[in-house]
Design a protein around this motif. Structure first.
Motif, PDB file in Angstrom:
ATOM      1  N   VAL A   1      -4.656  -3.641   9.995  1.00 20.02           N
ATOM      2  CA  VAL A   1      -5.509  -4.390   8.720  1.00 20.02           C
ATOM      3  C   VAL A   1      -6.123  -5.378   9.134  1.00 20.02           C
ATOM      4  O   VAL A   1      -6.061  -6.137  10.279  1.00 20.02           O
ATOM      5  CB  VAL A   1      -3.995  -5.075   8.166  1.00 20.02           C
ATOM      6  CG1 VAL A   1      -4.405  -5.850   6.929  1.00 20.02           C
ATOM      7  CG2 VAL A   1      -2.677  -4.225   7.731  1.00 20.02           C
ATOM      8  N   ASP A   2      -7.325  -5.358   8.572  1.00 19.83           N
ATOM      9  CA  ASP A   2      -8.442  -6.458   8.690  1.00 19.83           C
ATOM     10  C   ASP A   2      -8.142  -7.506   8.005  1.00 19.83           C
ATOM     11  O   ASP A   2      -7.982  -7.345   6.700  1.00 19.83           O
ATOM     12  CB  ASP A   2      -9.755  -5.556   8.743  1.00 19.83           C
ATOM     13  CG  ASP A   2     -10.171  -4.693   9.384  1.00 19.83           C
ATOM     14  OD1 ASP A   2      -9.418  -4.596  10.671  1.00 19.83           O
ATOM     15  OD2 ASP A   2     -11.290  -3.987   9.206  1.00 19.83           O
ATOM     16  N   LEU A   3      -8.273  -8.588   8.518  1.00 15.53           N
ATOM     17  CA  LEU A   3      -8.022  -9.991   7.687  1.00 15.53           C
ATOM     18  C   LEU A   3      -9.085 -10.779   7.676  1.00 15.53           C
ATOM     19  O   LEU A   3      -9.712 -11.015   9.029  1.00 15.53           O
ATOM     20  CB  LEU A   3      -6.736 -10.592   8.059  1.00 15.53           C
ATOM     21  CG  LEU A   3      -5.352  -9.746   7.645  1.00 15.53           C
ATOM     22  CD1 LEU A   3      -4.549  -9.476   8.768  1.00 15.53           C
ATOM     23  CD2 LEU A   3      -4.556 -10.211   6.610  1.00 15.53           C
TER      24      LEU A   3
ATOM     25  N   VAL B   1      -7.051  -9.756   2.732  1.00 18.22           N
ATOM     26  CA  VAL B   1      -7.018  -8.563   3.177  1.00 18.22           C
ATOM     27  C   VAL B   1      -8.157  -7.904   2.974  1.00 18.22           C
ATOM     28  O   VAL B   1      -8.587  -7.496   1.774  1.00 18.22           O
ATOM     29  CB  VAL B   1      -5.932  -7.485   2.764  1.00 18.22           C
ATOM     30  CG1 VAL B   1      -5.845  -6.249   3.213  1.00 18.22           C
ATOM     31  CG2 VAL B   1      -4.740  -8.416   3.137  1.00 18.22           C
ATOM     32  N   VAL B   2      -8.831  -7.486   4.015  1.00 24.78           N
ATOM     33  CA  VAL B   2     -10.275  -7.002   3.960  1.00 24.78           C
ATOM     34  C   VAL B   2     -10.217  -5.250   3.943  1.00 24.78           C
ATOM     35  O   VAL B   2     -10.706  -4.488   3.121  1.00 24.78           O
ATOM     36  CB  VAL B   2     -11.074  -7.323   5.166  1.00 24.78           C
ATOM     37  CG1 VAL B   2     -12.512  -6.385   5.106  1.00 24.78           C
ATOM     38  CG2 VAL B   2     -11.430  -8.770   5.070  1.00 24.78           C
ATOM     39  N   ALA B   3      -9.238  -4.793   4.702  1.00 19.83           N
ATOM     40  CA  ALA B   3      -9.250  -3.373   4.991  1.00 19.83           C
ATOM     41  C   ALA B   3      -7.753  -2.839   5.287  1.00 19.83           C
ATOM     42  O   ALA B   3      -7.172  -3.802   6.277  1.00 19.83           O
ATOM     43  CB  ALA B   3     -10.131  -2.604   5.611  1.00 19.83           C
ATOM     44  N   VAL B   4      -7.183  -1.964   4.876  1.00 19.38           N
ATOM     45  CA  VAL B   4      -5.880  -1.299   5.486  1.00 19.38           C
ATOM     46  C   VAL B   4      -6.204   0.105   5.900  1.00 19.38           C
ATOM     47  O   VAL B   4      -6.547   0.831   4.990  1.00 19.38           O
ATOM     48  CB  VAL B   4      -4.646  -1.430   4.504  1.00 19.38           C
ATOM     49  CG1 VAL B   4      -3.550  -0.781   5.056  1.00 19.38           C
ATOM     50  CG2 VAL B   4      -4.390  -2.859   3.983  1.00 19.38           C
ATOM     51  N   ARG B   5      -6.006   0.452   7.132  1.00 25.52           N
ATOM     52  CA  ARG B   5      -6.193   1.822   7.473  1.00 25.52           C
ATOM     53  C   ARG B   5      -5.049   2.306   8.335  1.00 25.52           C
ATOM     54  O   ARG B   5      -4.590   1.858   9.116  1.00 25.52           O
ATOM     55  CB  ARG B   5      -7.518   1.813   8.706  1.00 25.52           C
ATOM     56  CG  ARG B   5      -8.606   1.241   7.960  1.00 25.52           C
ATOM     57  CD  ARG B   5      -9.701   1.319   9.156  1.00 25.52           C
ATOM     58  NE  ARG B   5      -9.360   0.519  10.254  1.00 25.52           N
ATOM     59  CZ  ARG B   5      -9.709  -0.710  10.386  1.00 25.52           C
ATOM     60  NH1 ARG B   5     -10.144  -1.289   9.558  1.00 25.52           N
ATOM     61  NH2 ARG B   5      -9.490  -1.423  11.603  1.00 25.52           N
ATOM     62  N   GLU B   6      -4.495   3.575   7.938  1.00 27.52           N
ATOM     63  CA  GLU B   6      -3.538   4.103   8.556  1.00 27.52           C
ATOM     64  C   GLU B   6      -4.147   4.898   9.896  1.00 27.52           C
ATOM     65  O   GLU B   6      -5.359   5.561   9.708  1.00 27.52           O
ATOM     66  CB  GLU B   6      -2.744   5.416   7.748  1.00 27.52           C
ATOM     67  CG  GLU B   6      -1.708   5.976   8.566  1.00 27.52           C
ATOM     68  CD  GLU B   6      -0.630   6.869   7.641  1.00 27.52           C
ATOM     69  OE1 GLU B   6       0.081   7.319   8.281  1.00 27.52           O
ATOM     70  OE2 GLU B   6      -1.145   6.978   6.626  1.00 27.52           O
TER      71      GLU B   6
ATOM     72  N   ARG C   1       0.793  -1.165   0.036  1.00 25.28           N
ATOM     73  CA  ARG C   1      -0.151  -0.170  -0.048  1.00 25.28           C
ATOM     74  C   ARG C   1       0.822   1.150  -0.037  1.00 25.28           C
ATOM     75  O   ARG C   1       0.564   2.257  -0.707  1.00 25.28           O
ATOM     76  CB  ARG C   1      -0.858  -0.066   1.279  1.00 25.28           C
ATOM     77  CG  ARG C   1      -1.736   1.100   1.573  1.00 25.28           C
ATOM     78  CD  ARG C   1      -2.760   1.626   0.431  1.00 25.28           C
ATOM     79  NE  ARG C   1      -3.891   0.453   0.290  1.00 25.28           N
ATOM     80  CZ  ARG C   1      -4.819   0.489   1.165  1.00 25.28           C
ATOM     81  NH1 ARG C   1      -5.253   1.580   1.989  1.00 25.28           N
ATOM     82  NH2 ARG C   1      -5.745  -0.424   1.201  1.00 25.28           N
ATOM     83  N   ILE C   2       1.887   1.364   0.701  1.00 27.67           N
ATOM     84  CA  ILE C   2       2.721   2.508   0.893  1.00 27.67           C
ATOM     85  C   ILE C   2       3.933   2.598   0.245  1.00 27.67           C
ATOM     86  O   ILE C   2       4.732   3.384   0.339  1.00 27.67           O
ATOM     87  CB  ILE C   2       2.905   2.949   2.406  1.00 27.67           C
ATOM     88  CG1 ILE C   2       3.746   1.847   2.931  1.00 27.67           C
ATOM     89  CG2 ILE C   2       1.565   2.902   3.275  1.00 27.67           C
ATOM     90  CD1 ILE C   2       4.341   2.000   4.358  1.00 27.67           C
TER      91      ILE C   2
END
Length: 314
Positions: free
Chosen positions: A272-274, A300-305, A237-238
């Protein structure tokens, strides 16, 4: 010929979050043939192999046998053997090496300390020193565990060695036969699946410079499988490829759902939601399996900073 690796490739099964789990790797040179459980079914004294397995249990240390690529005639028994130990947890990554004429010396190691990242008993008992030279490429070739490892792994190891790549070893077991050829690269402890010579050379070049290649990466053995998948997701992502930049600081939940918190050395954090799902349709997880399985995959469901205040509260 259909094999577990060809079926996995045909189904485009993701490799992320499938690496073996170990904070520390202990590698002992053992030429000659290997059985399915190589520590107790090779030319290593099986009583020693069993004692080593027992000593390493629940310490975070994973023991594997290694040999140079090439023919493995029974009579090729060296008077001294190479031994490596490497700790792969970011912030304390190291790789030490030694030689021994008596593998029984390894039973004198403090395995719990090695698992925590303390190499003092290795250095004291075996004369260990920091490894000099490039990264190690450990290619799984144990056909007694799964034919894919021999059919695909041995040619890869041989190609790398004959092309002049240093630090190439065959290794007994890395898990995930269906992702053959599989490889582990030290000192950073990232595993790779469906490896090819050109891609593994790129991985080794990156490791030499302290960088990680995420393409084909199964994850870092430093983390559990949710952590492996989460770390690779954040890296992607980054665009962060510095080897020790990210650490897993918390894993909450249980199968089939987790929330993993990761920290960057610069202070940033992510959640990170998995979700764990069964790979469908059923397929052979190993060429030796008598029944079809549905191997678990990490999605991977979601990645949030996280904002600073939220990160501090967590």
């Amino acid at each position: 010929m259909s094999t577990c690796s060809s079926v996995s490739r045909n189904f485009d099964e993701p490799v992320s979050g499938t690496a073996a789990i170990a904070t520390t790797w202990l590698l002992l040179e053992q030429p000659g043939p290997w059985g399915a459980k190589a520590l107790t079914s090779s030319h290593l004294d099986p009583a020693l192999g069993r004692a080593m397995e027992s000593a390493a249990k629940d310490t975070g240390v994973r023991i594997a046998l290694i040999r140079r690529p090439g023919r493995h005639a029974d009579r090729r028994m060296p008077s001294t053997r190479r031994v490596y130990v490497g700790h792969v947890v970011p912030g304390n990554v190291w790789l030490h090496s030694a030689s021994t004429s008596d593998p029984g010396q390894l039973l004198g190691l403090d395995f719990a300390a090695l698992g925590r990242g303390d190499h003092r008993t290795f250095d004291a008992l075996l004369g260990g020193r920091p490894h000099e030279g490039g990264p190690l490429a450990l290619v799984c070739t144990n056909g007694k565990r799964d034919r894919c490892c021999a059919l695909l792994g041995r040619p890869l190891a041989a190609e790398l060695a004959t092309s002049g790549v240093e630090g190439v070893w065959e290794v007994t077991h890395l898990g995930g036969h269906r992702f053959s050829p599989t490889a582990l690269v030290l000192p950073y402890g990232y595993a790779y699946g469906r490896a090819e010579a050109h891609s593994l050379k790129e991985v080794l070049h990156g490791a030499q410079e302290g960088r990680i290649v995420v393409e084909g990466c199964r994850g870092s053995s430093a983390w559990d499988r949710p952590g492996q998948a989460a770390e690779l997701a954040v890296r992607t992502r980054i665009g962060e490829f510095t080897a020790e930049a990210l650490s897993v600081v918390r894993t909450a939940g249980a199968a089939p759902r987790w929330v993993v918190t990761l920290a960057h050395t610069d202070g940033r954090r992510w959640q990170v939601d998995l979700a764990q799902r069964a790979g469908l349709p059923p397929r052979p997880e190993s060429c030796g399996a008598s029944v079809l399985g549905s191997p678990a995959r990490m999605d991977v469901v979601a990645v949030r900073e996280l904002r600073l205040a939220t990160a501090l509260a967590g």
